[in-house]
Motif scaffolding. Sequence first.
Motif, PDB file in Angstrom:
ATOM      1  N   LYS A 243       1.106  -1.317   0.306  1.00  6.15           N
ATOM      2  CA  LYS A 243      -0.214   0.241   0.019  1.00  6.15           C
ATOM      3  C   LYS A 243       1.071   1.323   0.358  1.00  6.15           C
ATOM      4  CE  LYS A 243      -3.872   2.373   2.628  1.00  6.15           C
ATOM      5  NZ  LYS A 243      -4.813   1.722   3.720  1.00  6.15           N
ATOM      6  N   MET A 244       0.702   1.873  -0.820  1.00  9.05           N
ATOM      7  CA  MET A 244       2.011   2.694  -1.081  1.00  9.05           C
ATOM      8  C   MET A 244       0.668   4.860  -1.102  1.00  9.05           C
ATOM      9  SD  MET A 244       3.869   2.181  -4.523  1.00  9.05           S
ATOM     10  CE  MET A 244       4.429   0.169  -4.552  1.00  9.05           C
ATOM     11  N   GLU A 245       1.506   5.811  -0.113  1.00 10.18           N
ATOM     12  CA  GLU A 245       0.980   6.478  -0.124  1.00 10.18           C
ATOM     13  C   GLU A 245       1.138   7.315  -1.291  1.00 10.18           C
ATOM     14  OE1 GLU A 245       4.686   7.081   1.388  1.00 10.18           O
ATOM     15  OE2 GLU A 245       3.245   6.021   1.614  1.00 10.18           O
ATOM     16  N   ALA A 246       0.219   8.758  -1.786  1.00  7.19           N
ATOM     17  CA  ALA A 246       1.197   9.626  -2.957  1.00  7.19           C
ATOM     18  C   ALA A 246       2.889   9.632  -3.138  1.00  7.19           C
ATOM     19  CB  ALA A 246       0.337  10.720  -3.468  1.00  7.19           C
ATOM     20  N   TRP A 247       2.883   9.014  -4.226  1.00  8.81           N
ATOM     21  CA  TRP A 247       4.557   9.403  -4.718  1.00  8.81           C
ATOM     22  C   TRP A 247       5.058   8.177  -3.872  1.00  8.81           C
ATOM     23  CZ3 TRP A 247       3.072  11.672  -8.265  1.00  8.81           C
ATOM     24  CH2 TRP A 247       2.076  12.742  -8.207  1.00  8.81           C
ATOM     25  N   GLY A 248       4.375   7.072  -2.494  1.00  7.48           N
ATOM     26  CA  GLY A 248       5.464   6.451  -2.065  1.00  7.48           C
ATOM     27  C   GLY A 248       6.352   4.984  -2.719  1.00  7.48           C
ATOM     28  N   ASN A 249       6.158   4.472  -2.777  1.00  7.81           N
ATOM     29  CA  ASN A 249       7.373   3.453  -3.091  1.00  7.81           C
ATOM     30  C   ASN A 249       7.021   2.305  -2.250  1.00  7.81           C
ATOM     31  OD1 ASN A 249      10.021   3.862  -1.631  1.00  7.81           O
ATOM     32  ND2 ASN A 249       9.887   6.005  -2.460  1.00  7.81           N
ATOM     33  N   ILE A 250       8.225   1.318  -3.328  1.00  6.51           N
ATOM     34  CA  ILE A 250       8.624  -0.062  -2.715  1.00  6.51           C
ATOM     35  C   ILE A 250      10.167  -0.209  -3.396  1.00  6.51           C
ATOM     36  CG2 ILE A 250       8.150  -1.345  -4.070  1.00  6.51           C
ATOM     37  CD1 ILE A 250       7.690  -3.566  -1.834  1.00  6.51           C
ATOM     38  N   THR A 320      13.728  -0.419  -8.560  1.00  7.52           N
ATOM     39  CA  THR A 320      12.413   0.382  -7.188  1.00  7.52           C
ATOM     40  C   THR A 320      10.933   0.264  -7.850  1.00  7.52           C
ATOM     41  OG1 THR A 320      13.995   0.854  -5.764  1.00  7.52           O
ATOM     42  CG2 THR A 320      12.403   2.576  -6.286  1.00  7.52           C
ATOM     43  N   PHE A 321       9.649   0.497  -7.379  1.00  7.38           N
ATOM     44  CA  PHE A 321       8.395   1.040  -7.694  1.00  7.38           C
ATOM     45  C   PHE A 321       8.484   2.243  -7.598  1.00  7.38           C
ATOM     46  CE2 PHE A 321       8.934  -3.536  -8.604  1.00  7.38           C
ATOM     47  CZ  PHE A 321       8.755  -3.760 -10.366  1.00  7.38           C
ATOM     48  N   GLN A 322       7.393   3.205  -7.592  1.00  6.21           N
ATOM     49  CA  GLN A 322       6.807   4.781  -7.338  1.00  6.21           C
ATOM     50  C   GLN A 322       5.756   4.268  -7.821  1.00  6.21           C
ATOM     51  OE1 GLN A 322       9.062   8.134  -8.187  1.00  6.21           O
ATOM     52  NE2 GLN A 322       8.104   9.353  -6.290  1.00  6.21           N
ATOM     53  N   ASN A 323       5.209   4.843  -6.783  1.00  5.12           N
ATOM     54  CA  ASN A 323       3.177   5.334  -6.657  1.00  5.12           C
ATOM     55  C   ASN A 323       3.290   6.400  -7.557  1.00  5.12           C
ATOM     56  OD1 ASN A 323       0.837   5.164  -7.158  1.00  5.12           O
ATOM     57  ND2 ASN A 323       0.165   5.509  -5.136  1.00  5.12           N
ATOM     58  N   MET A 324       2.652   6.582  -8.668  1.00  2.06           N
ATOM     59  CA  MET A 324       2.404   7.948  -9.405  1.00  2.06           C
ATOM     60  C   MET A 324       0.842   7.734  -9.855  1.00  2.06           C
ATOM     61  SD  MET A 324       5.647   9.012  -9.831  1.00  2.06           S
ATOM     62  CE  MET A 324       5.163  10.655 -11.417  1.00  2.06           C
ATOM     63  N   SER A 325      -0.090   7.387  -9.427  1.00  7.27           N
ATOM     64  CA  SER A 325      -1.345   7.439  -9.423  1.00  7.27           C
ATOM     65  C   SER A 325      -1.916   8.678  -8.947  1.00  7.27           C
ATOM     66  CB  SER A 325      -2.061   6.336  -7.966  1.00  7.27           C
ATOM     67  OG  SER A 325      -1.960   5.245  -8.800  1.00  7.27           O
ATOM     68  N   LYS A 326      -2.991   9.447  -9.755  1.00  4.86           N
ATOM     69  CA  LYS A 326      -3.313  10.305  -9.992  1.00  4.86           C
ATOM     70  C   LYS A 326      -5.081  10.398 -10.013  1.00  4.86           C
ATOM     71  CE  LYS A 326       0.405  12.892 -11.567  1.00  4.86           C
ATOM     72  NZ  LYS A 326       0.998  13.065 -12.754  1.00  4.86           N
ATOM     73  N   ASN A 327      -5.570  11.237  -9.748  1.00  5.75           N
ATOM     74  CA  ASN A 327      -6.667  11.520  -9.158  1.00  5.75           C
ATOM     75  C   ASN A 327      -7.181  12.652 -10.786  1.00  5.75           C
ATOM     76  OD1 ASN A 327      -6.596  15.138  -8.650  1.00  5.75           O
ATOM     77  ND2 ASN A 327      -7.180  14.132  -6.525  1.00  5.75           N
ATOM     78  N   ALA A 328      -8.238  12.828 -10.639  1.00  7.49           N
ATOM     79  CA  ALA A 328      -8.839  13.422 -11.960  1.00  7.49           C
ATOM     80  C   ALA A 328      -8.249  15.296 -11.847  1.00  7.49           C
ATOM     81  CB  ALA A 328     -10.209  13.954 -11.995  1.00  7.49           C
ATOM     82  N   ALA A 329      -7.639  15.613 -10.751  1.00  7.33           N
ATOM     83  CA  ALA A 329      -7.525  17.125 -10.560  1.00  7.33           C
ATOM     84  C   ALA A 329      -5.867  17.129 -10.455  1.00  7.33           C
ATOM     85  CB  ALA A 329      -7.611  17.247  -9.093  1.00  7.33           C
ATOM     86  N   GLY A 330      -5.153  15.970 -10.727  1.00  9.64           N
ATOM     87  CA  GLY A 330      -3.751  15.159 -10.850  1.00  9.64           C
ATOM     88  C   GLY A 330      -3.335  15.432  -9.300  1.00  9.64           C
ATOM     89  N   ASP A 331      -3.644  15.345  -8.652  1.00  7.30           N
ATOM     90  CA  ASP A 331      -3.116  15.025  -7.225  1.00  7.30           C
ATOM     91  C   ASP A 331      -2.736  13.469  -7.175  1.00  7.30           C
ATOM     92  OD1 ASP A 331      -3.972  18.015  -6.801  1.00  7.30           O
ATOM     93  OD2 ASP A 331      -5.229  17.353  -6.152  1.00  7.30           O
ATOM     94  N   GLY A 332      -2.264  13.717  -6.554  1.00  6.76           N
ATOM     95  CA  GLY A 332      -1.900  11.979  -6.580  1.00  6.76           C
ATOM     96  C   GLY A 332      -2.141  11.304  -5.332  1.00  6.76           C
ATOM     97  N   VAL A 333      -2.077  10.172  -5.442  1.00  4.43           N
ATOM     98  CA  VAL A 333      -3.752   9.309  -4.480  1.00  4.43           C
ATOM     99  C   VAL A 333      -2.817   8.053  -3.693  1.00  4.43           C
ATOM    100  CG1 VAL A 333      -6.091  10.134  -5.521  1.00  4.43           C
ATOM    101  CG2 VAL A 333      -4.607   8.431  -6.963  1.00  4.43           C
ATOM    102  N   GLU A 334      -3.361   7.948  -2.942  1.00  8.37           N
ATOM    103  CA  GLU A 334      -3.060   6.268  -2.321  1.00  8.37           C
ATOM    104  C   GLU A 334      -3.377   5.278  -3.123  1.00  8.37           C
ATOM    105  OE1 GLU A 334      -2.946   5.225   2.166  1.00  8.37           O
ATOM    106  OE2 GLU A 334      -4.947   4.632   0.836  1.00  8.37           O
ATOM    107  N   ASN A 335      -2.587   4.073  -3.451  1.00 13.19           N
ATOM    108  CA  ASN A 335      -3.171   2.959  -4.146  1.00 13.19           C
ATOM    109  C   ASN A 335      -1.948   1.423  -3.608  1.00 13.19           C
ATOM    110  OD1 ASN A 335      -4.499   1.334  -5.827  1.00 13.19           O
ATOM    111  ND2 ASN A 335      -3.293   3.082  -7.291  1.00 13.19           N
ATOM    112  N   THR A 336      -2.838   0.394  -3.558  1.00 13.13           N
ATOM    113  CA  THR A 336      -2.704  -0.539  -3.032  1.00 13.13           C
ATOM    114  C   THR A 336      -1.685  -1.220  -4.013  1.00 13.13           C
ATOM    115  OG1 THR A 336      -2.996  -0.860  -1.598  1.00 13.13           O
ATOM    116  CG2 THR A 336      -2.802  -2.995  -2.063  1.00 13.13           C
TER     117      THR A 336
END
Length: 347
Positions: A243-250, A320-336
């Motif tokens: 589970k990665m916070e916005a811009w988080g990574n493993i 390494t993998f970094q979470n780049m998920s975004k919402n409609a406004a372009g803000d980073g979002v948490e994702n698993t």
Amino acid sequence: MKNIKIKYLLSIVSMALLVLGVFSSCSDDSSDSGSGTLTITSVAKAEEGDLVPVTQGDPKNYYIIRGSGFTTVEKIYFNDFDTYFNPVLVTDTEIFVLIDEKTPYADASNKLKVVTKLGTIVYDFVISPPSPTFGSFNPINATEGDVITIYGNYFLDPIVKVGTETVPVISSTLTEIKVKLPAGSDKKYISVTNISGTATSAYAVGTAIYDDVAYYGFTFPAWNNHTYESAGSEQGLIHIKKKMEAWGNIQGDWSWYDQIADYSGIRVAIRADNPGALKFCFNGNWDDKTSPLLTIGTTWTTFVIPWSALGNADHVQNITFQNMSKNAAGDGVENTFYIDNIGFVLK
């Protein structure tokens, strides 16, 4: 009339119409009781050209049973499965019948049985399973003498090959096979054959970077706070969940592996709880302009990343993998994210 010969069939519909017409023309030539002799002489697939006798049949296909004494047919069984037939498509000498897709094929009698008012006749006939499907095998990086497990389906009386070499089957069910790897298995694909066809592994022996366990030192340290799950893996039995916070990574451990001359790039299977994106950071390169951005869905997708997309790399040092998920406004979002089957792709 004792035989039906069909040539230049355009479709199964025209076959049925032709059979109906021929059977109607025969109706005046036979009595209700038929010939009085109950026998099956052959079974042939209803297809274009001459009818060629066969000893095995495929579900969801039409067949013509030939013989005599069929006028009073009451039941037809393939492997003791009660099979529907249209009485209109029956004469004294032929039966036009569809093998039901639910007909059993494993641990079956391998018999065709026709029941009439004159009696019952049994005929040797095998129902073919579907062609095998090859899901995965584990461990990928097994070596000579190691036992691997192959996962898939329709493994009825399977023949297993590693490359071109046939290997003995230790044990098998319809969904799993165990074999011992012979010498020279490295970088060879594995195939499974049944009487209906052959399926081949998507990946070759010895090509894993992560396959239930990590190889060559490319682990993901515990401080990443990731977990391992054993249900629904894309390859093998275990995959990574993070589970990665916005811009988080493993982040992977640092190591060094340069025996990559036989490979064209790296593969990895990923899915997510929600559609999103991951940046594939290779050998410490976090530059947004060069690091591949992977679009992730909610089902497993295997990405193949060529060396050319990784700066023509000549070694592997870190993944390494970094979470780049975004919402409609372009803000980073948490994702698993779920990550599995990291490995090399053969040229």
